[in-house]
Design a protein around this motif. Structure first.
Motif, PDB file in Angstrom:
ATOM      1  N   LYS A   1     -13.423  -2.392  -6.504  1.00 18.37           N
ATOM      2  CA  LYS A   1     -12.271  -2.497  -5.609  1.00 18.37           C
ATOM      3  C   LYS A   1     -11.283  -1.382  -5.951  1.00 18.37           C
ATOM      4  O   LYS A   1     -11.124  -1.016  -7.118  1.00 18.37           O
TER       5      LYS A   1
ATOM      6  N   SER B   1     -12.369  -4.496   2.908  1.00 20.74           N
ATOM      7  CA  SER B   1     -12.012  -5.598   1.994  1.00 20.74           C
ATOM      8  C   SER B   1     -11.957  -5.144   0.528  1.00 20.74           C
ATOM      9  O   SER B   1     -11.441  -5.858  -0.326  1.00 20.74           O
TER      10      SER B   1
ATOM     11  N   THR C   1      -6.990  -1.975  -1.399  1.00 20.90           N
ATOM     12  CA  THR C   1      -5.620  -2.502  -1.373  1.00 20.90           C
ATOM     13  C   THR C   1      -4.660  -1.317  -1.409  1.00 20.90           C
ATOM     14  O   THR C   1      -4.864  -0.376  -2.169  1.00 20.90           O
TER      15      THR C   1
ATOM     16  N   THR D   1      -0.478  -0.334  -1.716  1.00 19.93           N
ATOM     17  CA  THR D   1       0.854  -0.882  -2.000  1.00 19.93           C
ATOM     18  C   THR D   1       1.955   0.091  -1.596  1.00 19.93           C
ATOM     19  O   THR D   1       1.754   1.308  -1.604  1.00 19.93           O
TER      20      THR D   1
ATOM     21  N   LYS E   1      -3.464  -3.181   7.538  1.00 25.01           N
ATOM     22  CA  LYS E   1      -3.829  -4.603   7.435  1.00 25.01           C
ATOM     23  C   LYS E   1      -4.690  -4.998   8.634  1.00 25.01           C
ATOM     24  O   LYS E   1      -5.667  -5.736   8.497  1.00 25.01           O
TER      25      LYS E   1
ATOM     26  N   THR F   1      -6.119  -4.782   2.407  1.00 21.62           N
ATOM     27  CA  THR F   1      -5.058  -5.632   1.857  1.00 21.62           C
ATOM     28  C   THR F   1      -3.825  -4.770   1.613  1.00 21.62           C
ATOM     29  O   THR F   1      -3.934  -3.700   1.015  1.00 21.62           O
TER      30      THR F   1
ATOM     31  N   THR G   1       0.216  -4.821   0.099  1.00 18.91           N
ATOM     32  CA  THR G   1       1.126  -5.643  -0.714  1.00 18.91           C
ATOM     33  C   THR G   1       2.208  -4.762  -1.328  1.00 18.91           C
ATOM     34  O   THR G   1       2.016  -3.555  -1.489  1.00 18.91           O
TER      35      THR G   1
ATOM     36  N   GLN H   1      -0.315  -7.150  -8.942  1.00 23.05           N
ATOM     37  CA  GLN H   1      -1.395  -7.929  -8.326  1.00 23.05           C
ATOM     38  C   GLN H   1      -2.519  -6.997  -7.840  1.00 23.05           C
ATOM     39  O   GLN H   1      -3.704  -7.288  -8.015  1.00 23.05           O
ATOM     40  N   ALA H   2      -2.122  -5.870  -7.249  1.00 21.48           N
ATOM     41  CA  ALA H   2      -3.119  -4.904  -6.750  1.00 21.48           C
ATOM     42  C   ALA H   2      -3.975  -4.385  -7.898  1.00 21.48           C
ATOM     43  O   ALA H   2      -5.197  -4.244  -7.768  1.00 21.48           O
TER      44      ALA H   2
ATOM     45  N   THR I   1      -6.477  -7.048  -9.253  1.00 22.06           N
ATOM     46  CA  THR I   1      -7.636  -7.380  -8.401  1.00 22.06           C
ATOM     47  C   THR I   1      -8.515  -6.156  -8.110  1.00 22.06           C
ATOM     48  O   THR I   1      -9.405  -6.211  -7.263  1.00 22.06           O
ATOM     49  N   SER I   2      -8.260  -5.026  -8.788  1.00 25.92           N
ATOM     50  CA  SER I   2      -9.034  -3.797  -8.523  1.00 25.92           C
ATOM     51  C   SER I   2      -9.524  -3.176  -9.828  1.00 25.92           C
ATOM     52  O   SER I   2      -9.004  -3.468 -10.895  1.00 25.92           O
TER      53      SER I   2
END
Ligand SMILES: NC(=O)c1ccc[n+]([C@@H]2O[C@H](COP(=O)([O-])OP(=O)(O)OC[C@H]3O[C@@H](n4cnc5c(N)ncnc54)[C@H](OP(=O)(O)O)[C@@H]3O)[C@@H](O)[C@H]2O)c1
Length: 265
Positions: free
Chosen positions: A5, A31, A34, A36, A47, A52, A54, A59-60, A63-64
């Motif tokens: 990711k 998917s 992400t 930011t 989006k 994603t 944000t 958080q980015a 999750t990557s």
């Protein structure tokens, strides 16, 4: 690493262009991406494409696995320092596209044990036509291959020594502006000799594209191709020589040299 990711921290001009290029490529699914930034309304369109978005950098990163840093040079240190604890050497590869911030400076913020790359693309990355110069000091062979593969999906990739990063910025990233100014000037000339602006711009842009492709596809030297279109006593050589009398090549070289002096000051 193939299905990693990817988080793009700083979804501005370049961050968006990278995301758009990735979306057009087969390298990553929406998917997996992400992006930011603080003003999320500016990237709402991503989006809608399945990316994603944000304003939560931590958080980015969590999750990557691949973190592309596309912040401005003036705030990158503060932002990364505030995220320092989010980086995991066993998980993350960080790729900075930030101008003028060295690998050593980045390592002093995020930690020496994080795999770090610097990459210098240009805005044609949005249409997978960038030239991206890349360097690393502690990335593994596997990570370097992955980073090369990523940017090859967005144009071509050239591995360079970090000491050439400023030169890469000028020739590749600023180079887009120089080339566009050439096209604009050619368009102005085209209007003067009879074309409407739109047609003149199309002819100029496609001509530059064709000239570049002659070099890229056939591996020719520019002067070899110029010789083919300069008939003795013809109109091309007269125009070309007049441009040189007016300092065409010299002004371009001086401009590149000035940009380089500026970036190093
Ligand atoms: N543009 C080029 O052609 C090019 C080429 C090669 C390299 N570069 C380098 O790429 C970097 C980005 O350039 P750019 O032209 O894309 O600049 P930019 O448009 O200003 O993008 C930077 C983005 O970072 C966001 N940002 C600021 N603080 C943030 C934070 N705390 N968290 C998340 N996002 C944040 C900003 O959006 P918000 O204010 O909404 O947060 C802004 O959109 C620069 O270092 C530049 O030197 C640019």
């Amino acid at each position: 690493m193939k299905n990693s990711k990817i988080a793009i921290i700083g979804g501005g001009n370049l961050g968006i262009a990278i995301a758009e290029g990735l979306l057009k490529s087969v390298f990553a699914q929406p998917s997996q991406i992400t992006v930011t930034r603080r003003t999320l309304s500016r990237i709402e369109f991503l989006k809608e494409k399945g990316v994603t978005i944000t304003d939560n950098n931590a958080q980015a990163i969590a999750t990557s696995e691949i973190i592309i840093v596309a912040l401005k040079p003036y705030n990158v240190k503060d932002v990364l320092a505030s995220l320092k604890d989010q980086f995991d050497p066993k998980k993350h590869v960080v790729i900075s596209v930030v101008t003028g911030i060295s690998l050593q400076e980045l390592a002093s913020i995020v930690g020496n044990d994080i795999s770090l790359f610097r990459a210098m693309p240009n805005t044609a990355i949005a249409i997978q036509q960038s030239v991206t110069c890349v360097c690393t000091t502690n990335g593994t062979r596997q990570q370097a291959d992955f980073v090369t593969d990523l940017f090859n999906n967005l144009g071509i990739t050239i591995a360079i020594d970090e000491k050439l990063m400023d030169a890469a910025t000028v020739l590749g990233a600023c180079g887009i502006a120089y080339a566009l100014r050439f096209i604009r000037a050619a368009t102005q000339g085209g209007i003067e000799i009879g074309f409407d602006a739109k047609t003149a711009n199309l002819i100029s842009a496609q001509t530059v594209k064709g000239a570049a492709e002659l070099l890229l596809q056939l591996g020719r030297h520019p002067e070899e191709e110029i010789d083919k279109v300069t008939t003795p006593k013809g109109c091309t050589i007269v125009g070309l020589n007049e441009m040189e009398h007016q300092g065409f090549s010299s002004s371009l070289i001086k401009g590149i040299s000035s940009s380089y002096k500026k970036i190093q000051s």
